[in-house]
Design a protein around this motif. Sequence first.
Motif, PDB file in Angstrom:
ATOM      1  N   LEU A 167      15.058  38.030  -4.136  1.00  0.00           N
ATOM      2  CA  LEU A 167      16.430  38.550  -4.224  1.00  0.00           C
ATOM      3  C   LEU A 167      16.443  40.072  -4.164  1.00  0.00           C
ATOM      4  N   VAL A 168      15.500  40.715  -4.899  1.00  0.00           N
ATOM      5  CA  VAL A 168      15.431  42.177  -4.867  1.00  0.00           C
ATOM      6  C   VAL A 168      15.111  42.656  -3.456  1.00  0.00           C
TER       7      VAL A 168
ATOM      8  N   HIS B  86      16.782  45.294   1.480  1.00  0.00           N
ATOM      9  CA  HIS B  86      16.917  45.313   2.931  1.00  0.00           C
ATOM     10  C   HIS B  86      18.368  45.166   3.381  1.00  0.00           C
ATOM     11  N   ARG B  87      19.166  44.472   2.546  1.00  0.00           N
ATOM     12  CA  ARG B  87      20.574  44.337   2.900  1.00  0.00           C
ATOM     13  C   ARG B  87      21.294  45.693   2.833  1.00  0.00           C
ATOM     14  N   ASN B  88      20.933  46.519   1.836  1.00  0.00           N
ATOM     15  CA  ASN B  88      21.548  47.841   1.669  1.00  0.00           C
ATOM     16  C   ASN B  88      20.847  48.930   2.471  1.00  0.00           C
TER      17      ASN B  88
END
Length: 370
Positions: A234-235, A240-242
């Motif tokens: 999740l981290v 990577h999402r941000n």
Amino acid sequence: MEPVVVLALVAAIVVVFLVASSVRIVPQARRYNVERFGRYRRTLQPGLNLLLPVADRINTKLDVREQVYSSDPRPVITEDNLVVNIDTVLYYQITDPRAAAYEVADYLQAIDQLTVTTLRNVIGSMDLEETLTSREEINSRLRAVLDDATGKWGIRVNRVEIKAIDPPHTIKEAMEKQMRAERDKRAAILHAEGERQAKILTAEGTKQKDILEAQGTQQAMILRADGEAKAVELVFQAVHRNNADAKILAYKYLETLPHLANSDNNTFWVIPGELTEAIRTVTTAFGDQSTAGRPTPAQPGEAATAGPGDTSYESRTPELGAGSKASLDAAAAADEAGRQAAAAVSDAKAEAEAAKSPQTPRRGQTPGGS
């Protein structure tokens, strides 16, 4: 008149005698053997029977019910030359009163002697232990021999039972010792079997306990690893999402350093070599002017000649614009975070030294007070 009266009385007495001697009443389950002039004539049945006076007389009265005869203990020698005393009980019944009266003189004595001789023949072919454990066989063999011999006497032997077998006193003592030893042996075997089963069950229980504990630990470690893997995933996805770059990661690295000294059990710390590099990265990210210097205003001529594609223009002038003040505040915050991390590490080292030597006052304390 007197002689006539006397004759009448004599005649009456004779008549009464003749009538009384000619009438016989036989009870139930009884048989009477009648002889006429000394010769067997017939057997009277239960009820009223008439006899010929003077000529007939009753010779024997027999009971045809089943009777019991118990003999005295008789010594008998076994095959292993041991003398035992045996008592027998005989159940017999008279089936032919004439034969019982005329075929044998004393049928009870004859049966007793026949029983003794048969017992000696049967017991003589057995040892003591077989004699004690083969009563049914002895009874059946006795009955077969007695029934065959007493049939012509008008007697039927229904049952023959051995009432008691008494070995000598020394043999009894030896048998008691043997039985006691056998009981002790069985008790020891049962006790050993019980201990064996108890140990087996205890070992199986311990084995099952260890297996279950190992399985529980395995499942807990698997679940913990799954949780940590999901958390890391999740981290990683959030980072990577941000689209986080190395500057943000270095800043988070600096934020994590003060937490190393929070635990009371920590007495030794290793400061990674990437600390200075992380601080340099953060300060560079927020526009630290200590290394690059303050920007100088651009000249009108230079602004007119420089174009968007000029690389020297981008290298000389940072893109601060209206947010230059915010960049300076961020640099100051980064410097302050670095100083707080270094101070936390220093405080943790001081506390560790104070824990090792209580006489050394802590940082910020005087020797005389707090």
